[in-house]
Design an enzyme around this catalytic site. Structure first.
Site, PDB file in Angstrom:
ATOM      1  N   LYS A 159     -18.024 -30.202  69.413  1.00  0.00           N
ATOM      2  CA  LYS A 159     -17.131 -30.179  68.292  1.00  0.00           C
ATOM      3  C   LYS A 159     -15.827 -30.999  68.994  1.00  0.00           C
ATOM      4  O   LYS A 159     -15.384 -30.449  70.224  1.00  0.00           O
ATOM      5  CB  LYS A 159     -16.895 -28.671  67.784  1.00  0.00           C
ATOM      6  CG  LYS A 159     -15.628 -28.664  67.016  1.00  0.00           C
ATOM      7  CD  LYS A 159     -15.750 -27.220  66.327  1.00  0.00           C
ATOM      8  CE  LYS A 159     -14.513 -27.023  65.547  1.00  0.00           C
ATOM      9  NZ  LYS A 159     -14.451 -25.705  64.935  1.00  0.00           N
ATOM     10  N   LYS A 178     -19.506 -32.795  65.043  1.00  0.00           N
ATOM     11  CA  LYS A 178     -18.286 -32.556  64.161  1.00  0.00           C
ATOM     12  C   LYS A 178     -16.937 -33.172  64.708  1.00  0.00           C
ATOM     13  O   LYS A 178     -17.000 -32.654  65.769  1.00  0.00           O
ATOM     14  CB  LYS A 178     -17.999 -30.948  63.997  1.00  0.00           C
ATOM     15  CG  LYS A 178     -16.953 -30.626  63.172  1.00  0.00           C
ATOM     16  CD  LYS A 178     -16.879 -28.955  63.023  1.00  0.00           C
ATOM     17  CE  LYS A 178     -15.682 -28.784  62.186  1.00  0.00           C
ATOM     18  NZ  LYS A 178     -15.504 -27.353  62.155  1.00  0.00           N
TER      19      LYS A 178
HETATM   20  C1  PBG Z   1     -12.966 -23.163  63.286  1.00  0.00           C
HETATM   21  C2  PBG Z   1     -13.494 -24.323  62.453  1.00  0.00           C
HETATM   22  C3  PBG Z   1     -12.846 -25.204  61.906  1.00  0.00           C
HETATM   23  C4  PBG Z   1     -13.496 -25.979  60.908  1.00  0.00           C
HETATM   24  C5  PBG Z   1     -14.725 -25.513  60.928  1.00  0.00           C
HETATM   25  N1  PBG Z   1     -14.536 -24.157  61.586  1.00  0.00           N
HETATM   26  C6  PBG Z   1     -11.217 -25.722  62.236  1.00  0.00           C
HETATM   27  C7  PBG Z   1     -10.972 -25.965  63.731  1.00  0.00           C
HETATM   28  O1  PBG Z   1     -11.604 -25.970  64.560  1.00  0.00           O
HETATM   29  O2  PBG Z   1      -9.553 -26.202  63.872  1.00  0.00           O
HETATM   30  C8  PBG Z   1     -13.113 -27.357  60.324  1.00  0.00           C
HETATM   31  C9  PBG Z   1     -13.780 -27.833  59.156  1.00  0.00           C
HETATM   32  C10 PBG Z   1     -13.008 -29.046  58.376  1.00  0.00           C
HETATM   33  O3  PBG Z   1     -12.168 -29.493  58.851  1.00  0.00           O
HETATM   34  O4  PBG Z   1     -13.784 -29.159  57.340  1.00  0.00           O
HETATM   35  N2  PBG Z   1     -13.322 -21.942  62.538  1.00  0.00           N
END
Ligand code: PBG
Length: 326
Positions: free
Chosen positions: A199, A251
């Site tokens: 991520k 992601k």
């Molecule tokens: C963290 C989380 C995020 C997203 C999913 N889980 C946000 C982040 O890491 O700041 C982002 C999902 C998206 O942008 O659609 N709980």
């Protein structure tokens, strides 16, 4: 003039819709799509999210209805995010049985049983008053190991609330192993882990921050990955698999299709990609201006993520696309 006489004529297989269908390499099916959904504590009606037209913060009631409709449309699963009305330093709402995410999971499991795969975001950022994915120490730094203890508690709360798969998304080192052990020790060895393995610290999460009323002031660069690094993603995936991840995730999706491809080639477990909020917002904004054909663009985006190697895709278009593909 030399005679134009190409020996190879790829166009032969493009001549009719039937030929194109016959040789199409990539499938895109409703079951491969997972719908992320937001549920807000205290909401008595759905609240629109400005930067994500068509996506809402649900009330408990509207969540249940929209979930049933999405499952009826054929989506493969639902990923639920909670938006609490109160936050604190340790994200108490995440582990409270009466916290919005746990209550909503219970609602959905009662409504849908095993008809879908119910997933939960196992992360503290929606629930903390500083907006970080973990707990912070006296200096304001995110404390990895103290956070792991909270994740273990959160995992148990979500498992007992009825989630089939937990989605640790905080990028703490060791999070998959700690959650796996906590689940097994409590008798939840059937509950699986959809690990957000690679991520990235991405600007494309912008609209999501609005969707969950994020309190974050700074950034997540001390725990999420540097967008320039690909090798590191493979290492993260290897570690998560060794710690017991049942599936791994990349992601965001679109700016990281190369990483997705590499992970798909080496992963012995199913690979997911998250077509995130900013990717959704870009297409919606352009389509609203008449600059892109919305449906064609959405299907091309999803097909491309599949082509790059995703077995499943988390996408805010999941239910709508499932209906188109039916
Ligand atoms: C963290 C989380 C995020 C997203 C999913 N889980 C946000 C982040 O890491 O700041 C982002 C999902 C998206 O942008 O659609 N709980």
């Amino acid at each position: 003039m030399p005679r134009v006489f190409p020996e190879h004529r790829p166009r032969r297989l493009r001549g009719t819709a039937a030929l194109r269908r016959l040789v199409s390499e990539t499938t895109l099916r409703p079951r491969q799509l997972i719908l992320p959904m937001f549920v807000a504590e205290g909401a008595d009606a759905p609240r629109p999210i400005g930067s994500m037209p068509g996506v809402v913060q649900h009330s408990r009631d509207s969540l249940r209805k929209a979930a049933v409709e999405a499952v009826r449309a054929g989506v493969g699963g639902l990923m639920i995010f909670g938006v609490p009305s109160e936050r604190d330093a340790v994200g108490s709402g995440a582990t409270d049985e009466q916290g919005i995410l746990n209550v909503a999971l219970r609602d959905l499991r009662a409504e849908l049983g095993d008809d879908t795969v119910l997933m939960a975001d196992t992360c503290l950022d929606e629930f903390t008053d500083h907006g970080h994915c973990g707990v912070v120490d006296a200096s304001g730094a995110v404390d990895n190991d103290a956070t792991l203890e909270r994740y273990a508690e959160m995992a148990l709360a979500q498992a007992s609330a009825g989630a089939h798969l937990l989605g640790p998304s905080g990028m703490m080192d060791g999070q998959v192993g700690v959650i796996r052990r906590a689940l097994d020790d409590a008798g939840y060895s059937d509950i699986g882990i959809l690990a957000y393995s690679a991520k990235y610290a991405s600007a494309f999460y912008g609209p999501f921050r609005e969707a969950v009323d994020s309190q974050l002031k700074g950034d997540r660069k001390t725990y999420q990955q540097d967008p320039g690094n690909a090798r590191e993603a493979l290492r993260e995936v290897e570690l998560d698999i060794a710690e017991g991840a049942d599936t791994v995730m990349i992601k965001p999706a679109l700016s990281y299709l190369d990483v997705l491809r590499e992970v798909a080639e080496m992963s012995p477990v199913p690979v997911a990609a998250y077509n995130i909020s900013g990717e959704y917002a870009m297409v919606e904004a352009a389509a609203a201006n008449g600059w892109l054909d919305r449906q064609r663009t959405v299907l091309e985006v999803l097909t491309s993520i599949r082509r790059a190697g995703a077995d499943m895709i988390l996408t805010y278009w999941a239910a709508e696309a499932a209906r188109w593909l039916d």
